[in-house]
Structures are given as C-alpha cells and as structure tokens.
Write a protein that holds these residues in place. Structure first.
Motif, PDB file in Angstrom:
ATOM      1  N   SER A  74      -0.326  11.732  -0.650  1.00 39.65           N
ATOM      2  CA  SER A  74       0.165  10.356  -0.282  1.00 39.65           C
ATOM      3  C   SER A  74       1.050  10.646   0.845  1.00 39.65           C
ATOM      4  O   SER A  74       0.911   9.404   1.955  1.00 39.65           O
ATOM      5  CB  SER A  74       0.736   9.977  -1.355  1.00 39.65           C
ATOM      6  OG  SER A  74      -0.107   9.773  -2.363  1.00 39.65           O
ATOM      7  N   ARG A  83       1.571   1.794  -4.504  1.00 40.46           N
ATOM      8  CA  ARG A  83       0.403   2.605  -5.028  1.00 40.46           C
ATOM      9  C   ARG A  83       0.637   3.631  -5.733  1.00 40.46           C
ATOM     10  O   ARG A  83       1.859   4.430  -5.234  1.00 40.46           O
ATOM     11  CB  ARG A  83      -0.745   2.707  -3.928  1.00 40.46           C
ATOM     12  CG  ARG A  83      -0.244   3.709  -2.815  1.00 40.46           C
ATOM     13  CD  ARG A  83      -1.173   3.702  -1.677  1.00 40.46           C
ATOM     14  NE  ARG A  83      -0.673   4.754  -0.653  1.00 40.46           N
ATOM     15  CZ  ARG A  83      -0.991   5.902  -0.420  1.00 40.46           C
ATOM     16  NH1 ARG A  83      -1.892   6.420  -1.381  1.00 40.46           N
ATOM     17  NH2 ARG A  83      -0.810   6.758   0.422  1.00 40.46           N
ATOM     18  N   PHE A 131       0.851  -1.264  -0.006  1.00 37.42           N
ATOM     19  CA  PHE A 131       0.056   0.060   0.128  1.00 37.42           C
ATOM     20  C   PHE A 131       0.968   1.426   0.021  1.00 37.42           C
ATOM     21  O   PHE A 131       0.473   2.356  -0.720  1.00 37.42           O
ATOM     22  CB  PHE A 131      -0.968  -0.001   1.213  1.00 37.42           C
ATOM     23  CG  PHE A 131      -1.770   1.149   1.140  1.00 37.42           C
ATOM     24  CD1 PHE A 131      -3.073   1.197   0.515  1.00 37.42           C
ATOM     25  CD2 PHE A 131      -1.530   2.240   2.124  1.00 37.42           C
ATOM     26  CE1 PHE A 131      -3.858   2.406   0.782  1.00 37.42           C
ATOM     27  CE2 PHE A 131      -2.393   3.295   2.327  1.00 37.42           C
ATOM     28  CZ  PHE A 131      -3.580   3.533   1.449  1.00 37.42           C
TER      29      PHE A 131
END
Length: 321
Positions: A265, A259, A255
């Motif tokens: 983020s 990603r 993850f």
C-alpha cells in the motif's frame, strides 16, 4: 517526546526506488510548484484588486488559494531538495512540524470547501437576503472555524503519533511525513491509538464531505423546482467548478487514507500522494479560472495592468541606476 523515542532521524525513502526518474521528477515538480504559486498568487491578487469580486464566494476562494499555497510550501520545497540530495534525512521535530502543518492545512482546505458549498446554497436558496445572511463577519468566522477544526485534529494526531516509540526502522516509505507511513515505524502503537487516529481522519474527510453533500442535495432540490431551463443551467454552472474540485480532492484523499492497507500500500500511496500534493493544487486554480467568467475578466485586467506597468518600472529602474 525524547523519553519515548530511540530514533531521532528519519530517512524519507520516497522516490529512491526510482533513481533513474529523479532528475525528471525534479524538473516536473519544480515546474508544477512554480505554476501553483503563480496561479494561486494571480487569483489572490485579482480578487484583492477587483472590487467586483469582493463577495463571500471570492472571499472563500481567496482563502482556499492561500491555504493550498501554504500546503504545497510545506511539502514541495523539501521534496525538491531530497530529489537532489543523497541523505534524504529529516529530524524528528521537523517531521512532526511537517505533519502538523500538512494535515492541518489539508483539513482546513476540506472545511473551506464545505463553507463554499454552504455559501452557494445560501445564494441560491434566498438570493434577496443573501447579503444579509452572508456578512463579512460570518465569512471570517467560517474561515476561522475551518482553521481551528483542521489544526485541532492535526495537533491531536501529531501528539498521539510522536509520543510513540520508534525503535524499529527509521526509513519512511514516503516522500514526506504522512500519518500512516510514520505510524508503521512505531513499535508500541495500540489498537486504541490506531482507532483514534482513524477517527480523526474520518472526522475531517467524511465529516466535511457530508456537510458538502447536504448543501449539494438542498441545491439540487431548489434547482429541480426552477421553471426556467436557463435558470437551471446558470445555477448548475455556478456550482460545477466547486463540485469538480471536491470530486478530485476527496477522491484522491479517500483512496490514500480510507482504503484497506496491505504490504504494497505504501508504494501505491507514494505515487497517489503526488496527485493530491501536486496535481490537485495545480488543477484547482485552473478549474476556477476556466469555468468562471468574472475571474477570467479580473485576471485579464490584472495581466493588462502588469503589461502596461512593466515598461515604466524598467524605465524608473534604469533612471535610478
């Protein structure tokens, strides 16, 4: 490195966005850190003292516990200091060293998990010849190969990153020197360099995961052919703890590192990073202990020995004083 860099000190911003939570975070992370150290140390001591656990399976578990203990030592003590400090500064060499050991040890953990699944496949596929195949020498070679592969990928990553120029901000949006938050501060990182860094991460995460899945598919094919339901259940129970650890470990890591990224983020990654730097090392020894009767027996024996020995130690200390 100094010729290419104008920034000599970084600020680990980390949890500075949540000043009201820092005391609570300090208490929780300190408790978790102590628990991780005690749990992994207990597993290692139990395996070392109990001769019935001197098998390849527990040799790999010993190596994984040691590696995870080292991984947390690279991150958590510095994080605890930063939670109580106002500066939260880390020098460029310290940042590079932290990244080298964290990524190297994390990659080492991935490859050790692969070796553990190969060990389970060998034990299930050919139990009669298992002691001949999985010798002490082969186990040691697999552990050394895991370390070499992990730290080779980490060294290449650190060399690429810390030969970049950090001429913009020196504030790392993280609580430790992770790869992407540091690269985000570079002002001359090319597409080729980013591609190489991504390839190194993928080679560790996806490469080791593919090795695990190959072993697991072979295990499933063997189990499916077993005539006894009891035999199938026993085999699945032996592998279930391994698979649970793999699911948690690779789920959180994928993850964060695989990603697609956007402007928010790094804030998400900071919170998610707590899971694989604190939660995963905390859960792993618990999972292996709760789902393994031999380990439970060894831990109870060790605890009983400690309880019996403690009064004698106190008495001897009192006599010496």
């Amino acid at each position: 490195m100094g010729n290419h860099t104008t920034v000599t000190m970084f600020i680990l911003w980390g949890f500075s966005s949540f000043p009201e939570l820092q005391n609570l975070l300090f208490a929780v992370i300190l408790l978790s850190h102590v628990t991780i150290l005690l749990a992994n140390a207990s597993i290692m001591v139990a395996i070392k003292l109990n001769h019935s656990l001197h098998t390849p399976m527990y040799f790999f578990l010993f190596a994984l516990s040691f590696s995870e203990t080292c991984t947390t030592m690279v991150i958590l003590p510095h994080m605890l200091v930063d939670l109580l400090s106002e500066s939260k500064a880390i020098s460029l060499p310290e940042c590079a060293t932290q990244m080298l050991f964290f990524f190297g040890l994390a990659a080492n953990n991935c490859f050790i998990l692969s070796a553990m699944f190969y060990d389970r496949y060998t034990a299930i596929h050919n139990p009669l010849h298992y002691p001949i195949f999985m010798t002490r020498k082969l186990c040691f070679q697999l552990i050394m190969a895991s370390s070499v592969l992990g730290f080779s990928a980490s060294l290449c990553t650190v060399i690429i990153i810390f030969n970049l120029s950090f001429c913009n901000s020196n504030i790392i949006q993280h609580f430790f020197c992770d790869i992407e938050p540091v690269v985000a501060l570079a002002c001359n990182c090319t597409f080729l360099q980013k591609t190489i860094l991504l390839a190194l991460i993928i080679s560790v995460l996806i490469g080791s995961f593919i090795l695990i899945m190959i072993s697991y598919i072979f295990i499933l094919s063997i189990v499916a052919k077993m005539p006894s339901a009891k035999g199938r259940y026993k085999t699945f129970s032996t592998c279930s703890s391994h698979f649970t650890v793999v699911f948690i470990h690779y789920g959180f890591a994928s993850f964060v590192y695989l990603r697609p990224k956007n402007s928010d983020s790094f804030k998400d990654d900071t919170l998610m990073a707590v899971t694989y730097t604190v939660l995963t090392p905390l859960l792993n020894p618990i999972i292996y202990s709760l789902r393994n009767k031999d380990m439970q027996t060894a831990l109870r024996k060790m605890l009983g020995h400690v309880i019996k020995s403690f009064p004698q130690m106190v008495k001897r200390r009192a006599q010496n004083v």
